[in-house]
Design a protein around this motif. Structure first.
Motif, mmCIF file in Angstrom:
data_model
loop_
_atom_site.group_PDB
_atom_site.id
_atom_site.type_symbol
_atom_site.label_atom_id
_atom_site.label_comp_id
_atom_site.label_asym_id
_atom_site.label_seq_id
_atom_site.Cartn_x
_atom_site.Cartn_y
_atom_site.Cartn_z
ATOM 1 N N LYS A 3 -5.332 19.690 20.912
ATOM 2 C CA LYS A 3 -4.109 19.024 20.473
ATOM 3 C C LYS A 3 -3.537 18.163 21.596
ATOM 4 C CE LYS A 3 -2.713 22.368 16.944
ATOM 5 N NZ LYS A 3 -1.655 23.296 16.490
ATOM 6 N N LEU A 4 -3.624 18.657 22.844
ATOM 7 C CA LEU A 4 -3.122 17.883 23.972
ATOM 8 C C LEU A 4 -3.924 16.607 24.139
ATOM 9 C CD1 LEU A 4 -1.303 17.556 26.415
ATOM 10 C CD2 LEU A 4 -2.909 18.962 27.727
ATOM 11 N N ARG A 5 -5.256 16.717 24.001
ATOM 12 C CA ARG A 5 -6.124 15.539 24.132
ATOM 13 C C ARG A 5 -5.795 14.522 23.039
ATOM 14 N NH1 ARG A 5 -10.512 17.977 23.768
ATOM 15 N NH2 ARG A 5 -10.850 18.340 25.999
ATOM 16 N N THR A 6 -5.587 15.014 21.825
ATOM 17 C CA THR A 6 -5.238 14.122 20.716
ATOM 18 C C THR A 6 -3.917 13.401 20.983
ATOM 19 O OG1 THR A 6 -6.387 15.534 19.123
ATOM 20 C CG2 THR A 6 -4.750 14.013 18.240
ATOM 21 N N ALA A 7 -2.937 14.125 21.515
ATOM 22 C CA ALA A 7 -1.640 13.536 21.820
ATOM 23 C C ALA A 7 -1.755 12.468 22.900
ATOM 24 C CB ALA A 7 -0.661 14.624 22.256
ATOM 25 N N ILE A 8 -2.585 12.746 23.902
ATOM 26 C CA ILE A 8 -2.771 11.784 24.989
ATOM 27 C C ILE A 8 -3.459 10.519 24.475
ATOM 28 C CG2 ILE A 8 -3.995 11.345 27.158
ATOM 29 C CD1 ILE A 8 -3.557 14.319 27.828
ATOM 30 N N GLU A 9 -4.498 10.689 23.636
ATOM 31 C CA GLU A 9 -5.199 9.540 23.065
ATOM 32 C C GLU A 9 -4.263 8.709 22.191
ATOM 33 O OE1 GLU A 9 -8.497 11.247 21.030
ATOM 34 O OE2 GLU A 9 -9.700 11.535 22.857
ATOM 35 N N LEU A 10 -3.415 9.400 21.429
ATOM 36 C CA LEU A 10 -2.451 8.703 20.579
ATOM 37 C C LEU A 10 -1.478 7.893 21.424
ATOM 38 C CD1 LEU A 10 -1.414 8.383 17.625
ATOM 39 C CD2 LEU A 10 0.103 10.316 18.059
ATOM 40 N N LEU A 11 -1.028 8.489 22.511
ATOM 41 C CA LEU A 11 -0.077 7.821 23.390
ATOM 42 C C LEU A 11 -0.689 6.594 24.047
ATOM 43 C CD1 LEU A 11 2.766 7.991 24.560
ATOM 44 C CD2 LEU A 11 1.867 9.416 26.397
ATOM 45 N N ILE A 12 -1.977 6.674 24.377
ATOM 46 C CA ILE A 12 -2.658 5.562 25.050
ATOM 47 C C ILE A 12 -2.955 4.420 24.083
ATOM 48 C CG2 ILE A 12 -4.799 4.866 26.209
ATOM 49 C CD1 ILE A 12 -4.855 7.668 27.452
ATOM 50 N N HIS A 13 -3.543 4.753 22.922
ATOM 51 C CA HIS A 13 -4.024 3.725 21.998
ATOM 52 C C HIS A 13 -2.955 3.232 21.017
ATOM 53 C CE1 HIS A 13 -8.055 4.251 23.559
ATOM 54 N NE2 HIS A 13 -7.986 5.553 23.316
ATOM 55 N N SER A 14 -2.047 4.089 20.630
ATOM 56 C CA SER A 14 -0.989 3.706 19.686
ATOM 57 C C SER A 14 0.323 4.354 20.125
ATOM 58 C CB SER A 14 -1.353 4.153 18.260
ATOM 59 O OG SER A 14 -2.584 3.638 17.848
ATOM 60 N N PRO A 15 0.906 3.846 21.219
ATOM 61 C CA PRO A 15 2.075 4.521 21.788
ATOM 62 C C PRO A 15 3.238 4.705 20.822
ATOM 63 C CG PRO A 15 1.768 2.308 22.711
ATOM 64 C CD PRO A 15 0.528 2.646 21.964
ATOM 65 N N LEU A 16 3.450 3.752 19.906
ATOM 66 C CA LEU A 16 4.568 3.891 18.976
ATOM 67 C C LEU A 16 4.368 5.046 17.990
ATOM 68 C CD1 LEU A 16 5.477 0.183 18.130
ATOM 69 C CD2 LEU A 16 6.726 1.779 19.598
ATOM 70 N N LYS A 17 3.099 5.415 17.743
ATOM 71 C CA LYS A 17 2.811 6.476 16.786
ATOM 72 C C LYS A 17 3.321 7.831 17.269
ATOM 73 C CE LYS A 17 0.510 4.364 13.424
ATOM 74 N NZ LYS A 17 0.934 4.417 12.018
ATOM 75 N N ILE A 18 3.647 7.919 18.550
ATOM 76 C CA ILE A 18 4.154 9.184 19.063
ATOM 77 C C ILE A 18 5.526 9.493 18.487
ATOM 78 C CG2 ILE A 18 5.437 8.445 21.115
ATOM 79 C CD1 ILE A 18 2.772 11.219 21.050
ATOM 80 N N VAL A 19 6.251 8.450 18.038
ATOM 81 C CA VAL A 19 7.594 8.652 17.483
ATOM 82 C C VAL A 19 7.549 9.450 16.183
ATOM 83 C CG1 VAL A 19 9.683 7.516 16.652
ATOM 84 C CG2 VAL A 19 8.463 6.583 18.635
ATOM 85 N N PRO A 20 6.753 9.018 15.161
ATOM 86 C CA PRO A 20 6.687 9.853 13.949
ATOM 87 C C PRO A 20 6.079 11.225 14.210
ATOM 88 C CG PRO A 20 5.153 7.987 13.805
ATOM 89 C CD PRO A 20 6.042 7.738 14.975
ATOM 90 N N ALA A 21 5.189 11.329 15.209
ATOM 91 C CA ALA A 21 4.616 12.633 15.551
ATOM 92 C C ALA A 21 5.705 13.559 16.081
ATOM 93 C CB ALA A 21 3.507 12.468 16.581
ATOM 94 N N PHE A 22 6.588 13.029 16.937
ATOM 95 C CA PHE A 22 7.713 13.818 17.434
ATOM 96 C C PHE A 22 8.663 14.169 16.288
ATOM 97 C CE2 PHE A 22 7.755 12.282 22.154
ATOM 98 C CZ PHE A 22 6.648 13.090 22.401
ATOM 99 N N GLY A 23 8.871 13.208 15.377
ATOM 100 C CA GLY A 23 9.763 13.453 14.254
ATOM 101 C C GLY A 23 9.260 14.567 13.362
ATOM 102 N N LYS A 24 7.967 14.560 13.088
ATOM 103 C CA LYS A 24 7.366 15.588 12.228
ATOM 104 C C LYS A 24 7.502 16.968 12.849
ATOM 105 C CE LYS A 24 3.141 16.538 9.608
ATOM 106 N NZ LYS A 24 1.760 16.082 9.307
ATOM 107 N N ASN A 25 7.499 17.015 14.178
ATOM 108 C CA ASN A 25 7.631 18.287 14.884
ATOM 109 C C ASN A 25 9.087 18.618 15.205
ATOM 110 O OD1 ASN A 25 4.838 19.509 15.551
ATOM 111 N ND2 ASN A 25 4.565 17.329 15.928
ATOM 112 N N GLU A 26 10.007 17.927 14.532
ATOM 113 C CA GLU A 26 11.439 18.209 14.592
ATOM 114 C C GLU A 26 12.018 18.062 15.995
ATOM 115 O OE1 GLU A 26 12.672 21.647 12.348
ATOM 116 O OE2 GLU A 26 10.943 21.520 11.013
ATOM 117 N N MET A 27 11.492 17.076 16.722
ATOM 118 C CA MET A 27 11.979 16.820 18.074
ATOM 119 C C MET A 27 12.972 15.659 18.113
ATOM 120 S SD MET A 27 8.255 17.212 19.910
ATOM 121 C CE MET A 27 8.828 16.899 21.584
ATOM 122 N N LEU A 28 13.177 15.004 16.949
ATOM 123 C CA LEU A 28 14.091 13.868 16.884
ATOM 124 C C LEU A 28 15.187 14.084 15.848
ATOM 125 C CD1 LEU A 28 11.442 10.973 17.044
ATOM 126 C CD2 LEU A 28 12.744 11.960 18.932
#
Length: 306
Positions: A3-28
């Protein structure tokens, strides 16, 4: 690590996609709904969200999330509570048999369950465990997954209001397949205040997901909503298609838009779910004119509080 590797790859290749990922995990959760939806809408669609004069299907779904808070939607989006409503409106013969309902994962009587069954959480989408052979089921893993789902509020990821106030439960339903012998085809009826305008059929959702669109005469529409279509796949018109359409009309009466899902099995059809915000209101249409045509079907009544 996975999961950490997936998060890092997401952050590198599609940095904006981290926002909905954080939202889904109730961090926003601290971000107001309107602001959050404008962010997510732009990230997912590449378009600015027009809430002053929404015209497309996707824009109007965001508007409805914010302003159409009919308490009935909480019941209709609840996969357990909706069963009474379905029984009253179209009849209990269209309900998949219920094997049990549990307020906590620890209540599930695993030894008493049949060899095949489906466990699902009532308060969101995609929270399903399909058991085709109980001997092959990793029960501790299933319990861990269900327990994780039970702590989530599906509202926060896309601010889908209908999920916000549902009390989480786990329900167990009979495992069913259609005449193919291995799957259930999902027939999704896009309905607008008592009128059905479009039928969607999803194929091979867990392997090579394709999605065909049809009009009410079961004529193929060469357009796509997120997933590619495939006109080479012959999907026979269900025997009970007319009754399915009529039931979708009855279930959607008085609601600006709801997607009514049925499964067709031989000579009968069974209720799947009611979805108020298809794809969260973020799925891309091709051609985009379909997005506008579908949007024209949603009437935003002025008496909704803003």
């Amino acid at each position: 690590m996975g999961k950490l590797r997936t998060a890092i790859e997401l952050l590198i290749h599609s940095p904006l996609k981290i926002v909905p990922a954080f939202g889904k995990n109730e961090m926003l959760n601290f971000i107001p709904d309107k602001v959050y939806l404008k962010w997510i809408y732009y990230i997912e669609t590449g378009q600015k969200l027009n809430l002053v004069n929404p015209t497309t299907f996707n824009e109007k779904l965001q508007w409805l999330k914010l302003y159409d808070h009919n308490s009935l939607y909480t019941i209709l989006a609840d996969k357990y509570a909706v069963r009474v409503y379905i029984s009253q409106i179209i009849g209990e013969t269209h309900l998949i048999p219920l094997l049990g309902v549990y307020n906590d994962v620890d209540e599930i009587p695993w030894n008493d369950l049949p060899e095949q069954f489906v466990l699902k959480c009532n308060h969101g989408s995609g929270m399903n465990i399909i058991c085709k052979n109980k001997n092959d089921l990793d029960i501790p893993k299933a319990c861990a997954q269900l327990s994780k789902w039970m702590t989530k509020n599906a509202y926060w990821g896309a601010r889908e209001w209908s999920y916000k106030n549902i009390v989480p439960k786990v329900i167990c339903e009979k495992y069913m397949v259609d005449e193919s012998g291995y799957e259930l085809k999902d027939y999704k009826f896009f309905a607008f205040n008592g009128e059905v305008e479009l039928i969607q059929v999803d194929i091979d959702r867990f392997s090579n997901h394709r999605r065909n669109l049809y009009n009410l005469n079961w004529e193929f529409i060469d357009a796509t909503i997120r997933y590619p279509n495939d006109n080479s796949i012959l999907i026979k018109k269900p025997i009970c298609i007319n009754e399915m359409i009529e039931c979708a009309k009855r279930l959607s009466l008085g609601i600006p838009h709801v997607r009514v899902d049925f499964y067709s099995i031989f000579n009968n059809f069974y209720f799947g779910e009611l979805t108020f915000y298809h794809g969260g209101g973020f799925e891309r249409f091709s051609p985009n004119t379909l997005n506008k045509v579908m949007g024209d079907k949603i009437e935003l009544k002025h008496h909704f509080s803003k």
